[in-house]
Design an enzyme around this catalytic site. Structure first.
Site, PDB file in Angstrom:
ATOM      1  N   CYS A  83       0.814  -1.220   0.000  1.00  0.00           N
ATOM      2  CA  CYS A  83       0.000   0.000   0.000  1.00  0.00           C
ATOM      3  C   CYS A  83       0.848   1.270   0.000  1.00  0.00           C
ATOM      4  O   CYS A  83       0.309   2.371  -0.124  1.00  0.00           O
ATOM      5  CB  CYS A  83      -0.947  -0.006   1.192  1.00  0.00           C
ATOM      6  SG  CYS A  83      -2.242  -1.252   1.077  1.00  0.00           S
ATOM      7  N   HIS A 333      -9.758   3.228  -2.086  1.00  0.00           N
ATOM      8  CA  HIS A 333      -8.362   2.780  -2.011  1.00  0.00           C
ATOM      9  C   HIS A 333      -7.994   1.834  -3.148  1.00  0.00           C
ATOM     10  O   HIS A 333      -7.981   0.614  -2.967  1.00  0.00           O
ATOM     11  CB  HIS A 333      -8.127   2.095  -0.661  1.00  0.00           C
ATOM     12  CG  HIS A 333      -6.730   1.602  -0.444  1.00  0.00           C
ATOM     13  ND1 HIS A 333      -5.616   2.330  -0.781  1.00  0.00           N
ATOM     14  CD2 HIS A 333      -6.260   0.434   0.092  1.00  0.00           C
ATOM     15  CE1 HIS A 333      -4.518   1.642  -0.467  1.00  0.00           C
ATOM     16  NE2 HIS A 333      -4.883   0.485   0.052  1.00  0.00           N
TER      17      HIS A 333
END
Length: 383
Positions: A83, A333
């Site tokens: 991430c 996201h």
């Protein structure tokens, strides 16, 4: 090293783009980015690209970018760092420009998760982030791994589930006003607390919606920045921090050492301190991560992060607004795009054009954490 500035920024809405593939999303983000360059941008000006993505089902990511933008001659490097991918792509492009290797570079991030083929890829990628001898055998999928940290933090600190819910309420309130956010609605504290549990202590409103989307930046060296804008946003500092992948080797579950290491490096490079930050985009994959990261980023003393949300410090109008975009929690996201999109938000904040504008913002910080907690990247921008 040469100074490096962001001279253009743009992104797609983060959503479930069922009708669009990654080759559709990339040109959308790039077009908005190019249009934001005050004095114009020719694609021929781009000398290299860094493309952050978990992966694609349409071919090698670097080739996908060349195809999508019709730039087959543009040298492209694929970045994948969990991430932290987006801000790590910024970091790599920065060093290339600062070293003198190139003058102008494209940083772009994208992921397409909400379709059958990519969902399979997401599941495969997720399994690769877990230690096969320990985490995998215990069933520690992403939310469960982070829940271990948050549970221990709530046990050792004065923070409670109510403070997690306050983070969710704040970010939904910010995101409700962001036309590019996926979850554009407000929630109450009661809704957040009464939502179904995903993995204790994290409920539905403590968790991020996986999404599709793309975001892009154009970076330029100080030598040529005047060709593109008279209002550059400078990359003041970057940092990348690591930690053990395996939870069994992490000595303290109430902190993320990767974030602390990345932040120290970025502050040192920028010659700044946490007190200098006016606005921040902090990784809130789960609400507890945002809360705990206040301490790792130096915004709060150990076990005192809850005081910031109680006092409204991190909401719009507070002394240090965090996630005025809505954060991952409301905005969405797509992992490869998230860190780049954080910098898009900060670019607009520092130029005074953000949807949820922070008055007088001059220094902004972007932060990602992933792996699940083994890697963090921090970028500091300023005017």
């Amino acid at each position: 090293m040469r100074k490096v500035a962001v001279v253009g920024a743009g992104m797609t809405p983060f959503a479930e783009h069922f009708a669009l593939g990654i080759k559709d999303l990339l040109p959308m983000a790039f077009a908005e980015c190019a249009a934001s360059v005050d004095k114009g941008l020719r694609t021929a000006d781009l000398q290299a690209a860094w493309f952050g993505a978990m992966g694609t089902t349409d071919g090698p990511p670097s080739g996908v970018l060349g195809d999508a933008l019709n730039l087959p001659d543009l040298p492209t490097t694929h970045i994948e760092n969990s991430c932290a991918t987006g801000n790590d792509a910024v970091r790599n492009a920065l060093f290339a420009i600062a070293s003198g290797a190139v003058d102008v570079a494209l940083v772009i991030g994208a992921d397409k998760l909400r379709e059958t083929a990519q969902k399979d890829l997401l599941g495969e990628w997720g399994s690769l982030t877990r230690d096969q001898a320990w985490d995998y055998q215990l069933g520690l999928f992403g939310p469960a791994a982070f829940a271990l940290h948050v549970s221990r933090y709530l046990y050792e600190s004065p923070a409670t589930r109510e403070h997690l819910a306050m983070v969710a309420v704040k970010n939904h309130r910010h995101g409700a006003r962001n036309p590019k956010a996926r979850l554009r609605f407000e929630i109450s504290l009661e809704q957040a607390l009464q939502a179904p549990i995903v993995t204790d202590p994290l409920g539905v409103y403590d968790c991020v919606p996986q999404s599709d989307g793309a975001a892009a930046l154009v970076l330029a060296a100080e030598d040529v920045v005047d060709r593109y804008t008279d209002r550059p946003v400078w990359v003041r500092g970057v940092g990348l921090g690591l930690d053990s992948v395996t939870h069994q080797y992490q000595r303290d579950m109430t902190s993320f050492p990767a974030t602390a290491r990345a932040a120290r490096a970025a502050y040192a490079m920028a010659g700044l301190s946490p007190a200098d930050i006016d606005v921040a985009e902090v990784h809130d994959f789960f609400t507890g991560i945002e809360l705990m990261s206040y301490e790792d980023l130096g915004f709060a003393d150990r076990f005192e992060a809850h005081k910031l949300v109680e006092a409204g410090v991190t909401t719009l109008g507070g002394a240090l607004p965090v996630n005025p975009s809505g954060g991952l929690k409301s905005k969405g996201h797509p992992p490869g795009a998230t860190g780049v999109a954080q910098c898009v938000e900060l670019f607009e904040q520092l130029r005074g054009s953000a949807v949820n504008q922070v008055d007088g913002a001059r220094i902004g910080l972007a932060h990602n954490l992933g792996g699940p907690t083994a890697v963090s990247a921090v970028t500091i921008l300023g005017v």
